[in-house]
Write an enzyme that holds these catalytic residues in place. Sequence first.
Site: not given
Ligand code: PXG
Length: 285
Positions: A52, A151
């Site tokens: 990703r 991201k």
């Molecule tokens: N949507 C968004 C906008 C994200 O940023 C997810 C969904 C979930 O994706 P994953 O691949 O993690 O299942 C994310 C992921 C934080 C933090 O520090 C945020 C994410 C991941 C890890 C830490 O708040 N976002």
Amino acid sequence: MGLKIWLNDGLVDESEAKVSVFDHGLLYGDGVFEGIRVYGGKVFELKAHIDRLYMSAKAIRLPIPSDPDELARNTQTTVEANNIQDGYIRMIVTRGKGSLGLNPLTCKTPQIIIIASCIQLYPLELYENGLRVISANTMRNHPLCVNPQIKSLNYLNNILAKLEALDRDMLEAIMYNHEGYVTEGTGDNIFVIRDGKIYTPPTSSGALEGITRNVVIKLARENGYEMFEQNLTRYDLYIADEIFLTGTAAEVIGVVEIDGRSIGTGRPGPITKVLLVKFEAYVRK
Ligand code: PXG
């Protein structure tokens, strides 16, 4: 001695891990990142996260000066150097140091940063009692702007929605797209259960293709649930039997209230609980 941080080509002490104030990651949010969990010393779904990261970088025309296998090895090295058993990795690639102007071509050397540390989870009590959320007024980025699949280091869209939640003493907000369809939370994907069937918005709605989301979709299907990726409206959330969020930080967490309407019984629902247990077993296997 602080943490050992991976910076470009090797580990340095936290106090030495610095980037330029002219880095376009800082000046313009010009870069990409990943957040990854470590469970029992093992990096969770590392390949999916690295894939990703490279897709995000490709979409913004950022050449990562390392190949995926090398990045995976360096990630592992950083986890081991900090003796992380259960923790969190933040992998960042910035455009690098450039001039005080938008032109990314002035940035000659992208910067690679890998931090392995701890993670702030939602309070444990919320996994028992569930999360209360609101619908954000801030619309999710239109796919023709910065596509939400990327991201990127610019999370202002999500931060503005998060502030709306915090203003109301809630921890998460649900974001909608330009057509009014549900996309996701500010840092989590959303799942909705109705009549025993599980629904989640397609990534084309403007949701990140979450790694946790993909694992949960797989676990749901393996466990015999009917699982659909389809557009959902705010109304679908209001009449849901269960709602839960998934993400690297949150894992699987029940939502028990949205916009003052209680969801189902007002407690995390049975399918949410089953999937949380299955997920916990999966990450430790
Ligand atoms: N949507 C968004 C906008 C994200 O940023 C997810 C969904 C979930 O994706 P994953 O691949 O993690 O299942 C994310 C992921 C934080 C933090 O520090 C945020 C994410 C991941 C890890 C830490 O708040 N976002």
